[in-house]
Design a protein around this motif. Structure first.
Motif, PDB file in Angstrom:
ATOM      1  N   GLU A  58      27.554  -5.258 -14.506  1.00  0.00           N
ATOM      2  CA  GLU A  58      27.149  -6.497 -15.487  1.00  0.00           C
ATOM      3  C   GLU A  58      28.571  -7.229 -16.284  1.00  0.00           C
ATOM      4  N   ASN A  59      28.910  -8.317 -16.082  1.00  0.00           N
ATOM      5  CA  ASN A  59      29.980  -8.892 -16.967  1.00  0.00           C
ATOM      6  C   ASN A  59      31.294  -8.062 -16.930  1.00  0.00           C
ATOM      7  N   PRO A  60      31.753  -7.785 -15.569  1.00  0.00           N
ATOM      8  CA  PRO A  60      32.844  -6.862 -15.573  1.00  0.00           C
ATOM      9  C   PRO A  60      34.097  -7.149 -15.991  1.00  0.00           C
ATOM     10  N   ASP A  61      34.257  -8.546 -16.223  1.00  0.00           N
ATOM     11  CA  ASP A  61      35.470  -8.999 -16.959  1.00  0.00           C
ATOM     12  C   ASP A  61      35.460  -8.680 -18.537  1.00  0.00           C
ATOM     13  N   LEU A  62      34.192  -8.835 -19.153  1.00  0.00           N
ATOM     14  CA  LEU A  62      34.203  -8.469 -20.377  1.00  0.00           C
ATOM     15  C   LEU A  62      34.207  -6.878 -20.627  1.00  0.00           C
ATOM     16  N   PHE A  63      33.713  -6.246 -19.433  1.00  0.00           N
ATOM     17  CA  PHE A  63      33.822  -4.773 -19.443  1.00  0.00           C
ATOM     18  C   PHE A  63      35.472  -4.434 -19.618  1.00  0.00           C
ATOM     19  N   TRP A  64      36.153  -4.780 -18.745  1.00  0.00           N
ATOM     20  CA  TRP A  64      37.517  -4.651 -18.734  1.00  0.00           C
ATOM     21  C   TRP A  64      38.256  -5.122 -19.860  1.00  0.00           C
ATOM     22  N   ALA A  65      37.842  -6.015 -20.628  1.00  0.00           N
ATOM     23  CA  ALA A  65      38.351  -6.549 -21.945  1.00  0.00           C
ATOM     24  C   ALA A  65      38.205  -5.560 -22.999  1.00  0.00           C
ATOM     25  N   LEU A  66      36.990  -5.169 -23.059  1.00  0.00           N
ATOM     26  CA  LEU A  66      36.471  -4.355 -24.074  1.00  0.00           C
ATOM     27  C   LEU A  66      37.108  -3.001 -24.137  1.00  0.00           C
ATOM     28  N   ARG A  67      37.670  -2.435 -23.168  1.00  0.00           N
ATOM     29  CA  ARG A  67      38.465  -1.475 -23.033  1.00  0.00           C
ATOM     30  C   ARG A  67      39.844  -1.515 -23.394  1.00  0.00           C
ATOM     31  N   GLY A  68      40.238  -1.580 -24.636  1.00  0.00           N
ATOM     32  CA  GLY A  68      41.638  -1.999 -25.024  1.00  0.00           C
ATOM     33  C   GLY A  68      41.734  -2.882 -25.907  1.00  0.00           C
ATOM     34  N   GLY A  69      40.844  -4.050 -25.860  1.00  0.00           N
ATOM     35  CA  GLY A  69      40.906  -5.570 -26.352  1.00  0.00           C
ATOM     36  C   GLY A  69      40.550  -5.675 -27.905  1.00  0.00           C
ATOM     37  N   GLY A  70      40.410  -4.424 -28.416  1.00  0.00           N
ATOM     38  CA  GLY A  70      39.884  -4.407 -30.038  1.00  0.00           C
ATOM     39  C   GLY A  70      38.523  -5.360 -30.079  1.00  0.00           C
ATOM     40  N   GLY A  71      38.433  -5.924 -31.493  1.00  0.00           N
ATOM     41  CA  GLY A  71      37.149  -6.542 -31.811  1.00  0.00           C
ATOM     42  C   GLY A  71      37.131  -7.868 -31.540  1.00  0.00           C
ATOM     43  N   ASN A  72      37.881  -8.372 -30.429  1.00  0.00           N
ATOM     44  CA  ASN A  72      37.964  -9.766 -30.209  1.00  0.00           C
ATOM     45  C   ASN A  72      36.877 -10.303 -29.704  1.00  0.00           C
ATOM     46  N   PHE A  73      35.845  -9.752 -29.057  1.00  0.00           N
ATOM     47  CA  PHE A  73      34.962 -10.486 -28.218  1.00  0.00           C
ATOM     48  C   PHE A  73      33.586 -10.408 -28.697  1.00  0.00           C
ATOM     49  N   GLY A  74      33.133  -9.626 -29.872  1.00  0.00           N
ATOM     50  CA  GLY A  74      31.822  -9.565 -30.529  1.00  0.00           C
ATOM     51  C   GLY A  74      31.786  -8.227 -31.227  1.00  0.00           C
ATOM     52  N   VAL A  75      30.460  -8.116 -31.596  1.00  0.00           N
ATOM     53  CA  VAL A  75      30.311  -6.806 -32.370  1.00  0.00           C
ATOM     54  C   VAL A  75      29.445  -5.840 -31.320  1.00  0.00           C
ATOM     55  N   VAL A  76      30.075  -4.670 -31.032  1.00  0.00           N
ATOM     56  CA  VAL A  76      29.615  -3.650 -30.261  1.00  0.00           C
ATOM     57  C   VAL A  76      28.587  -2.935 -30.903  1.00  0.00           C
ATOM     58  N   THR A  77      27.268  -3.019 -30.527  1.00  0.00           N
ATOM     59  CA  THR A  77      26.226  -2.159 -31.040  1.00  0.00           C
ATOM     60  C   THR A  77      26.008  -0.965 -30.271  1.00  0.00           C
ATOM     61  N   GLU A  78      26.623  -0.676 -29.217  1.00  0.00           N
ATOM     62  CA  GLU A  78      26.252   0.628 -28.573  1.00  0.00           C
ATOM     63  C   GLU A  78      27.370   0.823 -27.497  1.00  0.00           C
ATOM     64  N   PHE A  79      27.950   1.983 -27.350  1.00  0.00           N
ATOM     65  CA  PHE A  79      28.945   2.464 -26.396  1.00  0.00           C
ATOM     66  C   PHE A  79      27.985   3.518 -25.631  1.00  0.00           C
ATOM     67  N   GLU A  80      27.932   3.341 -24.123  1.00  0.00           N
ATOM     68  CA  GLU A  80      27.639   4.533 -23.257  1.00  0.00           C
ATOM     69  C   GLU A  80      28.631   5.063 -22.799  1.00  0.00           C
ATOM     70  N   VAL A  81      28.675   6.497 -23.058  1.00  0.00           N
ATOM     71  CA  VAL A  81      30.101   7.145 -23.090  1.00  0.00           C
ATOM     72  C   VAL A  81      29.653   8.535 -21.854  1.00  0.00           C
ATOM     73  N   LYS A  82      31.021   8.840 -21.367  1.00  0.00           N
ATOM     74  CA  LYS A  82      31.093  10.042 -20.532  1.00  0.00           C
ATOM     75  C   LYS A  82      31.076  11.200 -21.516  1.00  0.00           C
ATOM     76  N   LEU A  83      30.877  12.411 -21.154  1.00  0.00           N
ATOM     77  CA  LEU A  83      30.938  13.403 -22.083  1.00  0.00           C
ATOM     78  C   LEU A  83      31.735  14.691 -21.509  1.00  0.00           C
ATOM     79  N   HIS A  84      32.463  15.839 -21.483  1.00  0.00           N
ATOM     80  CA  HIS A  84      32.994  16.703 -21.039  1.00  0.00           C
ATOM     81  C   HIS A  84      32.520  18.082 -21.658  1.00  0.00           C
ATOM     82  N   PRO A  85      32.496  19.065 -20.958  1.00  0.00           N
ATOM     83  CA  PRO A  85      32.411  20.511 -21.689  1.00  0.00           C
ATOM     84  C   PRO A  85      33.563  20.961 -22.195  1.00  0.00           C
ATOM     85  N   LEU A  86      33.476  21.300 -23.621  1.00  0.00           N
ATOM     86  CA  LEU A  86      34.331  21.958 -24.215  1.00  0.00           C
ATOM     87  C   LEU A  86      33.951  22.388 -25.694  1.00  0.00           C
TER      88      LEU A  86
END
Ligand code: FAD
Length: 466
Positions: free
Chosen positions: A182-210
């Protein structure tokens, strides 16, 4: 004439579930208006401390309609002070700190107001980690949106490399999802583009065992040989090893050998994330460059690692920074760095050196908006002093050192390590990604409502200023 902040207040009152704080509201407003960097003391007209996503939507819509200057805040650690403003609206997410962990799937949902500490506490209950920064009171949103480097960057990549989806409130108040489908261009831009595009209310993230790492530390008064060793060693180092070097005046504390106190030193901090026995030869080699009576090595919990620097960067002190990348750390650059260390103006001011590479360096430059991954050496000049009397000496030291080192740097800068007077370096941060960033900005925020950040102007404003 009614101030825009009063218009926004009237429009939100009655339907806003969180807190609406205005000048004159006393302690709550005073607490809420301060951010981490004591250099940035501003008085917003209204702080809208949101309770949920609909509060964020209402605040954005009201702010947009009334044309008010708006700042968005998660942890308030923007070195540049972008999460506050004078007279305008602050959309404050600090009440939105939920973290939902799915241990089986090794995934988490992180709300937009979380601090790194809230994320670590929740994920460690399941023996999992999200790779983030090194100080637990830093906000997760600002850090992830700019990229996010930390102890685990070489092993698991940048924070933004570990995000699989975003929920964002755009400038028109709508909720937009961004992920690989969904909206892959926005997905690309949000990974490094700072707060330019809107207010992020939730991140879905990967976790690792450690749950623990080996932590090794040591001091070297002989800075040149240490830097030469570090430079050569890191080029071949395994992903499990992270070695950070801070050049500073050794603290005047009992833990430091007496003859080193107050002297310029290279302070090494290393972690090994794999099997401790396998890491031993690497750590021993690195520590052999440090004074034997300053060296320590121990297994420590991940939570301890993540909080051990918390008191080194307290809220309310004055901070100023400049940063850059080096493709190589050649001998003449080391000469310039050594000259700088010998003139450090205050006891907490330091030159931070980190080696990127590893998992972060393996992500293609086109895959995310995050700036340069090819230049492995990141340098951050960070001045830190207690009161306004030190402003001139600290700021001019940072600027002078930066100007002398700048010719040896590779163009580019990590946006999260920039100060507020460096807007002209934002195109440099994104270089070949700039046009694509402008296109995404133009689509999601055509009037630049979200402009208190390392700003990417939408097309019509970019055209006006050129
Ligand atoms: C003590 C300290 C330690 C640090 N350590 C590291 C480190 O180890 N690694 C690293 O990579 N960086 C580090 N940084 C830099 C850090 O990544 C940035 O300062 C980052 O912006 C802080 O995020 P925040 O949410 O606290 O900031 P804020 O001041 O709240 O916001 C910063 C920017 O992000 C925007 N923003 C905040 N929340 C949202 C949101 N939910 N949606 C959209 N935009 C938003 C703001 O508008 C603003 O432009 C550190 C900074 C400090 C002060």
């Amino acid at each position: 004439m009614i101030a825009p902040s009063e218009e926004v207040y009237s429009s939100l009152r009655g339907r806003f579930k969180g807190d609406l704080l205005r000048p004159g509201d006393g302690g709550d407003y005073e607490d809420a208006r301060t951010i981490w960097n004591g250099m940035v003391a501003r008085s917003p007209g209204l702080i809208a401390r949101c309770a949920d996503v609909s509060d964020v939507q209402n605040a954005v819509r009201a702010g947009y309609e009334h044309g008010i200057l708006a700042a968005v805040r998660c942890g308030g650690h923007s070195l540049a002070g972008f999460s506050t403003c004078d007279g305008g609206l602050v959309i404050d997410l600090s009440r939105m700190r939920q973290v939902e962990v799915d241990p089986e799937a090794r995934r988490a949902r992180i709300a937009g107001g979380c601090l790194l500490g809230s994320v670590d506490t929740a994920t460690q209950k399941a023996g999992l980690v999200f790779p983030s920064g090194v100080v637990s009171h830093t906000g997760a949103s600002g850090l992830i949106l700019g990229g996010g480097t930390g102890w685990l960057t070489r092993r698991f990549g940048l924070s933004c490399d570990n995000v699989e989806g975003f929920s964002l409130v755009a400038a028109d108040g709508s909720v937009v999802r961004a992920n690989s489908k969904e909206n892959p261009d926005l997905f690309w831009a949000l990974r490094g583009g700072g707060g330019n595009f809107g207010v992020v209310t939730e991140f879905e993230v990967k976790l690792h065992p450690l749950t623990s790492v080996v932590l090794a530390e040591g001091l070297s008064p002989d800075i040149r040989p240490l830097l030469e060793c570090w430079r050569d060693f890191m080029a071949e180092a395994p992903l499990d090893l992270k070695w950070n070097v801070d050049l500073r005046l050794a603290p005047l504390t009992n833990k430091i050998p007496v003859d080193l106190r107050g002297r310029p030193v290279a302070s090494s901090s290393l972690i090994w994330t794999g099997d401790p026995e396998a890491g031993r030869p690497y750590l021993e080699r690195a520590l052999s460059m440090c004074r034997p009576d300053s060296v320590s090595s121990r297994v420590t919990s991940f939570i301890n690692l993540q909080t051990m620097a918390d008191f080194d960067f307290p809220h309310g002190r004055r901070y100023y920074t400049k940063s850059g990348y080096f493709a190589n750390l050649d001998d003449s650059t080391i000469d310039r760095i050594l000259e700088a260390v010998n003139t450090i103006p205050s006891s907490e001011t330091q030159i931070e050196l980190a080696y990127l590479g590893g998992a972060a360096g393996r992500v293609a430059a086109t895959e995310t908006a995050f700036g340069d991954r090819s230049a492995p050496f990141i340098m951050n000049l960070l001045a830190n002093w207690p009161d306004a009397a030190g402003d001139t000496s600290n700021i001019s030291w940072i600027r002078g050192v930066f100007n002398r080192l700048r010719p040896a740097m590779k163009p580019g800068v990590y946006v999260n390590f920039m100060s507020g007077d460096e807007q002209d370096r934002v195109p440099e941060a994104y270089h070949e990604r700039w046009e694509r960033m402008v296109a995404v900005k133009t689509h999601y925020d055509p009037d630049n409502f979200f402009r208190l950040n390392q700003n990417i102007p939408p097309r019509k404003l970019a055209a006006k200023s050129s």
